[in-house]
Design a protein around this motif. Sequence first.
Motif, PDB file in Angstrom:
ATOM      1  N   VAL A   1       0.399  -1.018  -0.433  1.00 62.36           N
ATOM      2  CA  VAL A   1      -0.048  -0.212   0.109  1.00 62.36           C
ATOM      3  C   VAL A   1       0.584   1.272   0.317  1.00 62.36           C
ATOM      4  O   VAL A   1       0.416   2.150  -0.871  1.00 62.36           O
ATOM      5  N   ALA A   2       1.737   1.187   1.165  1.00 64.51           N
ATOM      6  CA  ALA A   2       2.581   2.502   0.726  1.00 64.51           C
ATOM      7  C   ALA A   2       3.985   2.992   0.099  1.00 64.51           C
ATOM      8  O   ALA A   2       3.862   3.617  -1.020  1.00 64.51           O
ATOM      9  N   GLU A   3       4.660   1.382  -0.700  1.00 63.13           N
ATOM     10  CA  GLU A   3       4.714   1.458  -2.315  1.00 63.13           C
ATOM     11  C   GLU A   3       3.700   1.635  -3.836  1.00 63.13           C
ATOM     12  O   GLU A   3       4.372   2.858  -4.450  1.00 63.13           O
ATOM     13  N   ALA A   4       2.322   1.598  -3.053  1.00 67.62           N
ATOM     14  CA  ALA A   4       1.398   2.251  -3.951  1.00 67.62           C
ATOM     15  C   ALA A   4       1.262   3.584  -3.613  1.00 67.62           C
ATOM     16  O   ALA A   4       0.856   4.315  -5.331  1.00 67.62           O
TER      17      ALA A   4
ATOM     18  N   ASP B   1       3.834   5.689  -2.843  1.00 68.70           N
ATOM     19  CA  ASP B   1       3.880   6.727  -3.700  1.00 68.70           C
ATOM     20  C   ASP B   1       4.684   6.777  -4.988  1.00 68.70           C
ATOM     21  O   ASP B   1       5.484   7.437  -5.554  1.00 68.70           O
ATOM     22  N   GLY B   2       3.651   5.633  -5.361  1.00 68.89           N
ATOM     23  CA  GLY B   2       3.966   5.823  -6.918  1.00 68.89           C
ATOM     24  C   GLY B   2       2.847   6.330  -7.519  1.00 68.89           C
ATOM     25  O   GLY B   2       3.030   7.752  -8.503  1.00 68.89           O
ATOM     26  N   ILE B   3       2.080   6.614  -6.962  1.00 69.43           N
ATOM     27  CA  ILE B   3       0.568   7.263  -7.156  1.00 69.43           C
ATOM     28  C   ILE B   3       1.418   8.788  -7.227  1.00 69.43           C
ATOM     29  O   ILE B   3       1.208  10.058  -7.430  1.00 69.43           O
ATOM     30  N   LYS B   4       2.115   9.127  -6.099  1.00 68.35           N
ATOM     31  CA  LYS B   4       2.454  10.625  -5.921  1.00 68.35           C
ATOM     32  C   LYS B   4       3.946  10.867  -6.386  1.00 68.35           C
ATOM     33  O   LYS B   4       4.338  12.176  -7.423  1.00 68.35           O
ATOM     34  N   GLN B   5       4.806   9.748  -7.096  1.00 65.99           N
ATOM     35  CA  GLN B   5       5.422  10.184  -8.035  1.00 65.99           C
ATOM     36  C   GLN B   5       4.770  10.470  -9.380  1.00 65.99           C
ATOM     37  O   GLN B   5       6.077  11.393  -9.985  1.00 65.99           O
ATOM     38  N   PHE B   6       3.901   9.590  -9.732  1.00 65.36           N
ATOM     39  CA  PHE B   6       3.335   9.827 -10.892  1.00 65.36           C
ATOM     40  C   PHE B   6       2.916  11.374 -10.960  1.00 65.36           C
ATOM     41  O   PHE B   6       2.861  12.080 -11.554  1.00 65.36           O
TER      42      PHE B   6
END
Length: 440
Positions: free
Chosen positions: A49-52, A54-59
């Motif tokens: 969930v945390a990685e997801a 972070d991925g959304i934030k990065q996107f």
Amino acid sequence: MKKVILIFGILSLLVFIRPVLGLNASTTNTTVTTTTLNRAEDTEEKSFVAEAVDGIKQFYHFTGFANAKSGNILMIIIGIVFIYLGIKFDYEPLLLIPIGVGVMLGNIPFVAGYQTGIYETGSVLNYLYFGVVKGVYPPLIFLGIGAMTDFSSLIANPKLMLLGAAAQIGVFGTFLGALYLGFNLPEAGAIGIIGGADGPTAIFLSSKLANGVNILPDGTTVKNLIGPIAIAAYSYMALVPVIQPPIMKLLTTKKERLIRMKPPRAVTQKEKMIFPVVALLLTTFISPSALPLLGMLFFGNLLKESGRTERLADTARTKLIDIVTILLGVTVGASTQADIFITNDSLKIFGLGAISFVIATMGGLLFAKFMNLFLRGDNKLNPLIGAAGVSAVPDSARVVHAVGIKADPHNYLLMHAMAPNVAGVIGSAIAAGIILSFLG
């Protein structure tokens, strides 16, 4: 029956000896292992969930929404206005639509360092922009212009070339204005050419004098003004139908607008073939620095008039000039990144461009009135054609014709106006060469 008793006895024995064999510990270990696995799964789920997230934030960090600034939004709106003017009002659509799209492309917010922007080395737009920075596109545009231009009206009435020369007062007036506003000599020279209302010439000269590379004797580096100068030049070219008519009506009387000029004489094909050769030698000897522009202009015209190279002439005036116009328009538009384009210098350049265009139009009109002091009878000029001395071909000539038709529905000025119009193209190129020879 004996078998059943035997199986039951063995099971009972196993129940009693299970603690000794450690089978209870096995159950405990299994419970512990199961608990550990459950905790690991929970940890993995939380990590996922945390990685997801972070991925959304990065996107989001890489999207235009996260990087947009007010300047980007303003320039995108300007790009849309250019497209609207080109489509709705037919103001130079072949120029304004590519430039408008380029302005939008150049101002889509992006994260620097990923070879996206036009100023980032290695990006596709940067490679295409090379033709602007090094002055490659303008001579190719002039080749196409030469291949589609008929110089007959100028050959038939050479004195009208003076009107094209008179309109170049806008160039030198703007040069002085730029100096007054604090631009150094090379920058002022590049800005001045806007007064000729010639986009390719403006790009060519600014790529030589105001490219952000040249260093002055005092150690000052000239500014990169190619984008503002090009946008200003093309904008005022497109606005010829809006800017010129009020000036034409202000500086001419009703009686002058009704003057009918005698039809130009017929020009032979031999004259048409000789003209580009003679004009090439004469103009380039006067202004060798303008050789890339004038050389290609008259070369293209010779391809058209020679009668032997129609295929080359057709390529130059259609496919080649169309391709170069697309590349030129898009890259010039894309060079207007908000952080580079929205400056006080850009505002000054646009102000000077408007003034220069007015001065150039006035110069042509007033000089036509001056020439009439020495002309008699049907040799008199309709002063309106002086406004065509700016090199916005053929739009300025069309505007002259439209204003003349409003005054007299049977007074056709288009062919007469084309003479100072094409002379303006030659004049602006010569003016650019003179400025370059002094300041380059």
